[in-house]
Design a protein around this motif. Structure first.
Motif, PDB file in Angstrom:
ATOM      1  N   ALA A  36      -7.177   6.654  -2.708  1.00  9.93           N
ATOM      2  CA  ALA A  36      -8.316   7.088  -3.531  1.00  9.93           C
ATOM      3  C   ALA A  36      -7.924   7.226  -4.994  1.00  9.93           C
ATOM      4  O   ALA A  36      -8.676   6.842  -5.894  1.00  9.93           O
ATOM      5  CB  ALA A  36      -8.863   8.415  -3.004  1.00  9.93           C
ATOM      6  N   VAL A  37      -6.737   7.773  -5.245  1.00  6.99           N
ATOM      7  CA  VAL A  37      -6.266   7.906  -6.628  1.00  6.99           C
ATOM      8  C   VAL A  37      -6.066   6.530  -7.252  1.00  6.99           C
ATOM      9  O   VAL A  37      -6.411   6.299  -8.422  1.00  6.99           O
ATOM     10  CB  VAL A  37      -4.953   8.722  -6.674  1.00  6.99           C
ATOM     11  CG1 VAL A  37      -4.321   8.643  -8.061  1.00  6.99           C
ATOM     12  CG2 VAL A  37      -5.222  10.179  -6.311  1.00  6.99           C
ATOM     13  N   LEU A  38      -5.540   5.579  -6.473  1.00  6.94           N
ATOM     14  CA  LEU A  38      -5.257   4.244  -6.996  1.00  6.94           C
ATOM     15  C   LEU A  38      -6.517   3.507  -7.419  1.00  6.94           C
ATOM     16  O   LEU A  38      -6.514   2.800  -8.430  1.00  6.94           O
ATOM     17  CB  LEU A  38      -4.502   3.420  -5.952  1.00  6.94           C
ATOM     18  CG  LEU A  38      -3.029   3.775  -5.743  1.00  6.94           C
ATOM     19  CD1 LEU A  38      -2.430   2.936  -4.621  1.00  6.94           C
ATOM     20  CD2 LEU A  38      -2.230   3.598  -7.017  1.00  6.94           C
ATOM     21  N   TYR A  39      -7.624   3.668  -6.670  1.00  2.00           N
ATOM     22  CA  TYR A  39      -8.807   2.882  -7.039  1.00  2.00           C
ATOM     23  C   TYR A  39      -9.870   3.681  -7.792  1.00  2.00           C
ATOM     24  O   TYR A  39     -10.809   3.086  -8.324  1.00  2.00           O
ATOM     25  CB  TYR A  39      -9.429   2.201  -5.807  1.00  2.00           C
ATOM     26  CG  TYR A  39     -10.277   3.053  -4.902  1.00  2.00           C
ATOM     27  CD1 TYR A  39     -11.619   3.269  -5.176  1.00  2.00           C
ATOM     28  CD2 TYR A  39      -9.760   3.613  -3.740  1.00  2.00           C
ATOM     29  CE1 TYR A  39     -12.412   4.032  -4.334  1.00  2.00           C
ATOM     30  CE2 TYR A  39     -10.544   4.361  -2.884  1.00  2.00           C
ATOM     31  CZ  TYR A  39     -11.861   4.566  -3.194  1.00  2.00           C
ATOM     32  OH  TYR A  39     -12.647   5.323  -2.356  1.00  2.00           O
ATOM     33  N   SER A  40      -9.719   4.999  -7.885  1.00  2.00           N
ATOM     34  CA  SER A  40     -10.747   5.782  -8.576  1.00  2.00           C
ATOM     35  C   SER A  40     -10.258   6.456  -9.852  1.00  2.00           C
ATOM     36  O   SER A  40     -11.061   6.743 -10.741  1.00  2.00           O
ATOM     37  CB  SER A  40     -11.321   6.857  -7.637  1.00  2.00           C
ATOM     38  OG  SER A  40     -10.326   7.826  -7.324  1.00  2.00           O
ATOM     39  N   VAL A  41      -8.962   6.709  -9.958  1.00  2.00           N
ATOM     40  CA  VAL A  41      -8.432   7.456 -11.100  1.00  2.00           C
ATOM     41  C   VAL A  41      -7.609   6.574 -12.033  1.00  2.00           C
ATOM     42  O   VAL A  41      -7.771   6.627 -13.254  1.00  2.00           O
ATOM     43  CB  VAL A  41      -7.573   8.647 -10.614  1.00  2.00           C
ATOM     44  CG1 VAL A  41      -6.938   9.372 -11.799  1.00  2.00           C
ATOM     45  CG2 VAL A  41      -8.426   9.615  -9.802  1.00  2.00           C
ATOM     46  N   MET A  42      -6.738   5.740 -11.470  1.00  2.00           N
ATOM     47  CA  MET A  42      -5.835   4.966 -12.303  1.00  2.00           C
ATOM     48  C   MET A  42      -6.522   3.870 -13.133  1.00  2.00           C
ATOM     49  O   MET A  42      -6.236   3.742 -14.328  1.00  2.00           O
ATOM     50  CB  MET A  42      -4.714   4.364 -11.445  1.00  2.00           C
ATOM     51  CG  MET A  42      -3.821   5.399 -10.773  1.00  2.00           C
ATOM     52  SD  MET A  42      -3.218   6.674 -11.924  1.00  2.00           S
ATOM     53  CE  MET A  42      -2.267   5.672 -13.073  1.00  2.00           C
ATOM     54  N   PRO A  43      -7.429   3.049 -12.552  1.00  2.00           N
ATOM     55  CA  PRO A  43      -8.050   1.986 -13.357  1.00  2.00           C
ATOM     56  C   PRO A  43      -8.782   2.491 -14.605  1.00  2.00           C
ATOM     57  O   PRO A  43      -8.623   1.898 -15.681  1.00  2.00           O
ATOM     58  CB  PRO A  43      -9.006   1.308 -12.361  1.00  2.00           C
ATOM     59  CG  PRO A  43      -8.362   1.529 -11.038  1.00  2.00           C
ATOM     60  CD  PRO A  43      -7.783   2.904 -11.117  1.00  2.00           C
TER      61      PRO A  43
END
Length: 311
Positions: A273-280
Motif C-alpha cells: 500500500a505504501v509503495l503504490y499510494s505514498v511513494m509515487p
C-alpha cells in the motif's frame, strides 16, 4: 455483529503500539507528506505561472501533480492523525469518502499516465504531426477524459462496495480504507460482484500498462536512431525513470487487488500500500523535473520577477 449489518466505524491498522514508535511514524509520514506537498505545489505553480511552460507536456504534468496531491492527501493525514492522537478509528462516512476519493485520484492518475505516454510517443516518433494531434483542444479533451474515467470508476466501486453487507468485524488491515480490505469483512456472496468489478478494472489498468510499455518501446527505438550519444543518454535518462514509476504504481496496485488470500498478511499489505499510494506522489515531481532544466529554472524566474516588480 449480526449477519447483514455494517459497523458504524472501522479500526485502521496501527503502525506501532508504543508511543515512541507512533510519534516516529507520525514524523516519517509528515516528512513524506510535506515533501510531496512541496514538490507537487512547485510544479503546479511553475506550470501555471510560466508562459513558456504552457505546452501539452507541462499541461499534463500539472494535472498529474494535482492528482498526486489528492492521492496522498486522502490517506496520509488521517494515518498521521491516528498516530498522533493514539487512535485507530475512522467513521463509516469517512471510510466511504476515503474509498471514493482514493479510487478517483488513483484511477484518473493511471489514465493520465497513459495519455502522457501517448504525448511522449507523438512528440518523439511523429514530431511533424505533433502540433496537429496534440493541439490545445485535444489536450483538454484527453485530460477531461482521464478525470471523468476516474470519477466513474470510483463511483461504480464505491456504490457497489458499500452495498455489500459486512459481518467479519470492523478491523481493516491497512492504514487506509480500500476495496481488498472490505472484501475480507464481507459475509455474503454479493461480494463476488465486486470481485468481478475489480478484475475488470485490473484488466483495464493492465491494458493501460501494456499501451504505455509499447509506447516507450517505440520511443526507445526512435531514440536509438539519434546519432548523438549525448542525445540518446538524455532521452533515456528522462524516459526510464518515468517508466519505472509507472511500473511501480501499476504492478503493486495489481498485486494488492488481485493477490490470492494465501499471500495476504498485514505487513505485506502495508508495504504494498505504501509503495503504490505514498511513494509515487512523492517521487513524481523529482522524476519529471530532475532532468528538466525549464521546470527547474521556473521557480527561480518567478522569484526574480516578483523581486523586480517590488522594486
Amino acid at each position: 455483529m449480526s449477519s447483514g449489518s455494517s459497523p458504524s466505524e472501522f479500526l485502521l491498522l496501527a503502525f506501532a503500539d508504543t508511543r515512541e514508535l507512533q510519534l516516529l511514524h507520525f514524523s516519517l509520514f509528515l516528512g513524506i507528506y510535506l515533501a510531496a506537498l512541496r514538490g507537487n505545489s512547485l510544479v503546479i505553480t511553475a506550470v501555471a505561472c510560466d508562459q513558456h511552460l504552457h505546452t501539452p507536456m507541462y499541461f499534463f504534468l500539472l494535472n498529474l501533480s494535482i492528482l498526486n496531491l489528492g492521492t496522498i492527501s486522502v490517506t496520509v493525514p488521517k494515518s498521521m492523525a491516528n498516530s498522533l492522537w493514539d487512535t485507530r478509528a475512522i467513521s463509516y462516512s469517512g471510510c466511504a469518502a476515503q474509498l471514493f476519493l482514493f479510487a478517483f485520484f488513483l484511477s484518473a492518475e493511471h489514465s493520465l499516465l497513459t495519455v502522457m505516454a501517448y504525448d511522449c510517443y507523438v512528440a518523439i516518433c511523429t514530431p511533424l504531426h505533433y502540433s496537429t494531434l496534440m493541439d490545445s483542444r485535444a489536450c483538454v479533451k484527453m485530460a477531461v477524459a482521464a478525470w471523468a474515467s476516474g470519477f466513474l470508476h470510483a463511483l461504480l466501486h464505491t456504490a457497489n462496495t458499500f452495498s455489500i453487507p459486512l459481518c467479519q468485524g470492523n478491523t481493516v488491515d491497512n492504514f487506509f480504507y480500500e476495496i481488498p480490505q472490505i472484501l475480507k469483512l464481507s459475509c455474503s456472496d454479493s461480494y463476488l460482484r465486486e470481485v468481478g468489478f475489480t478484475v475488470v478494472s485490473a484488466c483495464l489498468f493492465f491494458g493501460c500498462f501494456i499501451f504505455i510499455v509499447l509506447s516507450y518501446v517505440q520511443i526507445f527505438t526512435a531514440v536509438l536512431r539519434i546519432p548523438s550519444v549525448q542525445g540518446q543518454h538524455k532521452a533515456f535518462s528522462m524516459c526510464l525513470p518515468r517508466l519505472a514509476v509507472v511500473s511501480l504504481i501499476i504492478s503493486t496496485g495489481l498485486f494488492a487487488y488481485l493477490k490470492p488470500p494465501s499471500l495476504s498478511s498485514p505487513a505485506l499489505d502495508l508495504v504494498v500500500a505504501v509503495l503504490y499510494s505514498v511513494m509515487p506522489p512523492t517521487m513524481n515531481p523529482l522524476i519529471y523535473s530532475m532532468r528538466n532544466k525549464e521546470l527547474k529554472d521556473a521557480p527561480r524566474k518567478m522569484v526574480q520577477l516578483v523581486l523586480v516588480q517590488q522594486q
